[in-house]
Design an enzyme around this catalytic site. Sequence first.
Site, PDB file in Angstrom:
ATOM      1  N   ARG A 113       0.891  -1.033  -0.153  1.00  0.00           N
ATOM      2  CA  ARG A 113       0.273   0.131  -0.050  1.00  0.00           C
ATOM      3  C   ARG A 113       0.765   1.332   0.113  1.00  0.00           C
ATOM      4  O   ARG A 113       1.813   1.321   0.943  1.00  0.00           O
ATOM      5  CB  ARG A 113      -0.917  -0.193   1.117  1.00  0.00           C
ATOM      6  CG  ARG A 113      -1.621   1.252   1.510  1.00  0.00           C
ATOM      7  CD  ARG A 113      -2.617   0.922   2.501  1.00  0.00           C
ATOM      8  NE  ARG A 113      -3.914   0.556   1.857  1.00  0.00           N
ATOM      9  CZ  ARG A 113      -5.048   0.361   2.281  1.00  0.00           C
ATOM     10  NH1 ARG A 113      -5.360   1.236   3.657  1.00  0.00           N
ATOM     11  NH2 ARG A 113      -6.266  -0.275   1.867  1.00  0.00           N
ATOM     12  N   HIS A 140      -7.194   0.574  -6.538  1.00  0.00           N
ATOM     13  CA  HIS A 140      -7.408  -0.202  -5.322  1.00  0.00           C
ATOM     14  C   HIS A 140      -7.970  -1.624  -6.005  1.00  0.00           C
ATOM     15  O   HIS A 140      -9.308  -1.713  -5.559  1.00  0.00           O
ATOM     16  CB  HIS A 140      -8.278   0.363  -4.297  1.00  0.00           C
ATOM     17  CG  HIS A 140      -8.274  -0.237  -3.066  1.00  0.00           C
ATOM     18  ND1 HIS A 140      -7.515  -1.238  -2.682  1.00  0.00           N
ATOM     19  CD2 HIS A 140      -9.100   0.052  -1.893  1.00  0.00           C
ATOM     20  CE1 HIS A 140      -7.815  -1.392  -1.474  1.00  0.00           C
ATOM     21  NE2 HIS A 140      -8.540  -0.550  -0.879  1.00  0.00           N
ATOM     22  N   GLN A 143     -10.035  -3.936  -3.538  1.00  0.00           N
ATOM     23  CA  GLN A 143     -11.356  -3.515  -3.081  1.00  0.00           C
ATOM     24  C   GLN A 143     -12.369  -3.774  -4.149  1.00  0.00           C
ATOM     25  O   GLN A 143     -13.557  -4.364  -3.726  1.00  0.00           O
ATOM     26  CB  GLN A 143     -11.497  -2.022  -3.080  1.00  0.00           C
ATOM     27  CG  GLN A 143     -12.645  -1.613  -2.356  1.00  0.00           C
ATOM     28  CD  GLN A 143     -13.032  -1.876  -0.958  1.00  0.00           C
ATOM     29  OE1 GLN A 143     -12.129  -2.110   0.028  1.00  0.00           O
ATOM     30  NE2 GLN A 143     -14.104  -2.542  -0.838  1.00  0.00           N
ATOM     31  N   ASP A 236     -17.285   7.156  -1.410  1.00  0.00           N
ATOM     32  CA  ASP A 236     -15.920   6.832  -0.667  1.00  0.00           C
ATOM     33  C   ASP A 236     -15.580   8.102   0.081  1.00  0.00           C
ATOM     34  O   ASP A 236     -16.552   9.008  -0.143  1.00  0.00           O
ATOM     35  CB  ASP A 236     -14.815   6.468  -1.695  1.00  0.00           C
ATOM     36  CG  ASP A 236     -13.496   6.086  -0.742  1.00  0.00           C
ATOM     37  OD1 ASP A 236     -13.532   6.034   0.518  1.00  0.00           O
ATOM     38  OD2 ASP A 236     -12.600   5.998  -1.647  1.00  0.00           O
ATOM     39  N   CYS A 276     -16.420   1.401   0.400  1.00  0.00           N
ATOM     40  CA  CYS A 276     -15.260   0.372   0.696  1.00  0.00           C
ATOM     41  C   CYS A 276     -14.859   0.583   2.329  1.00  0.00           C
ATOM     42  O   CYS A 276     -14.123  -0.104   2.724  1.00  0.00           O
ATOM     43  CB  CYS A 276     -14.076   0.742  -0.080  1.00  0.00           C
ATOM     44  SG  CYS A 276     -13.397   2.748   0.140  1.00  0.00           S
ATOM     45  N   ARG A 303     -13.212  -8.848   1.309  1.00  0.00           N
ATOM     46  CA  ARG A 303     -11.900  -8.467   1.330  1.00  0.00           C
ATOM     47  C   ARG A 303     -10.899  -9.719   1.489  1.00  0.00           C
ATOM     48  O   ARG A 303      -9.947  -9.833   1.004  1.00  0.00           O
ATOM     49  CB  ARG A 303     -11.533  -7.242   2.134  1.00  0.00           C
ATOM     50  CG  ARG A 303     -12.189  -5.763   1.695  1.00  0.00           C
ATOM     51  CD  ARG A 303     -11.660  -5.592   0.020  1.00  0.00           C
ATOM     52  NE  ARG A 303     -10.188  -5.795   0.317  1.00  0.00           N
ATOM     53  CZ  ARG A 303      -9.364  -4.533   0.557  1.00  0.00           C
ATOM     54  NH1 ARG A 303     -10.015  -3.466   0.982  1.00  0.00           N
ATOM     55  NH2 ARG A 303      -8.347  -4.732   0.436  1.00  0.00           N
TER      56      ARG A 303
END
Length: 327
Positions: A113, A140, A143, A236, A276, A303
């Site tokens: 990340r 991402h 996700q 988001d 998310c 996830r």
Amino acid sequence: LSGFEGKHLISIDKLSNDELRGLLDLSKKYRDVYGRGSSVDPIAAPKPLTGKSVSMIFQKRSTRTRVSTETGTSLLGGHALFLGPSDIQLGVNESMRDTASVLSRFNSIILARVFAHSDITELAKYATVPVINALSDMHHPLQTLADLMALEDHFGDLRGKTLAWVGDGNNVLHDLMLGGAKLGMNIRIATPKGYEENADVLATTRKLAAENGTEDVFRTTVAAEAVKGSDVVVTDTWVSMGQEAEYEKRVKEFDGYQVNASLMKQANPGAVFLHCLPRHPEEVSDEVFYSEQSLVFPEAENRMWTVMAKPNMPNIFFTQENFVLAF
Ligand code: CP
Ligand code: NVA
């Protein structure tokens, strides 16, 4: 999924449609075997990552990505190492290139990340083991796998369904628009002026939309216009990690983009809500977030199943009976 083993996961557009389909199907099989309600004895469940390790480089915070990867790796018999910003030499005394070369000699997978997406591509360029993008400023993909899995669990085939994004044109949107188009969803996007999605990602999504027979991507600055006639409404945070200094400005400029009950009324009957997480009340009201329409917690659970599917090794496969054989 043959052929996917050993590949990097950088962004959803880099997956073929078959690879995307394969990852989603495999994620559901991992849930069947390792999830609550499985008839498979956890002790007897195969541990295809036995003796293998996963380095997890985190330049930013994480709850879901970190915990799902550590837990998923341990369910598969492997060991995950959490490498936070002050744990390793990276960025202070050592380059991404050298880190990639060294970790490849210890680990079977490197998950990272990062802030700049170029750090992920640099890692992937020099690593000799698969690299998983666990969020960059541009993408991402993990996700999106979880989101699409939640939507398929709810709706079945997603072809012809309409997904509306309301809010910031960010990393999470990028993979979701790419992945949604690949599965035949119509994509509608509302962002404030100046907060649009990346132009290259939009162009790629438009191409994928045409190839997969969906409507062209619809863009607007009016939230209700995007949500009208949609089956899925997604938002988001308005302030992604690294943008904290812009908080005040963004909250002002995103005024009118909150997903609330009145906005959800514009969507089709039976529409669902995704986020998310982590979530702040400014972008979605409690009423919607905790409603029956909200799939946010199954989405979060996914996830784990989706990250478990990614490190698919050649030594694991599923029989017709959904049982895993490792050899
Ligand atoms: N959705 C997501 O990536 O959450 P974390 O930041 O907690 O990992
Ligand atoms: N867009 C958010 C997603 C967090 C999971 C961020 O980049 O901070």
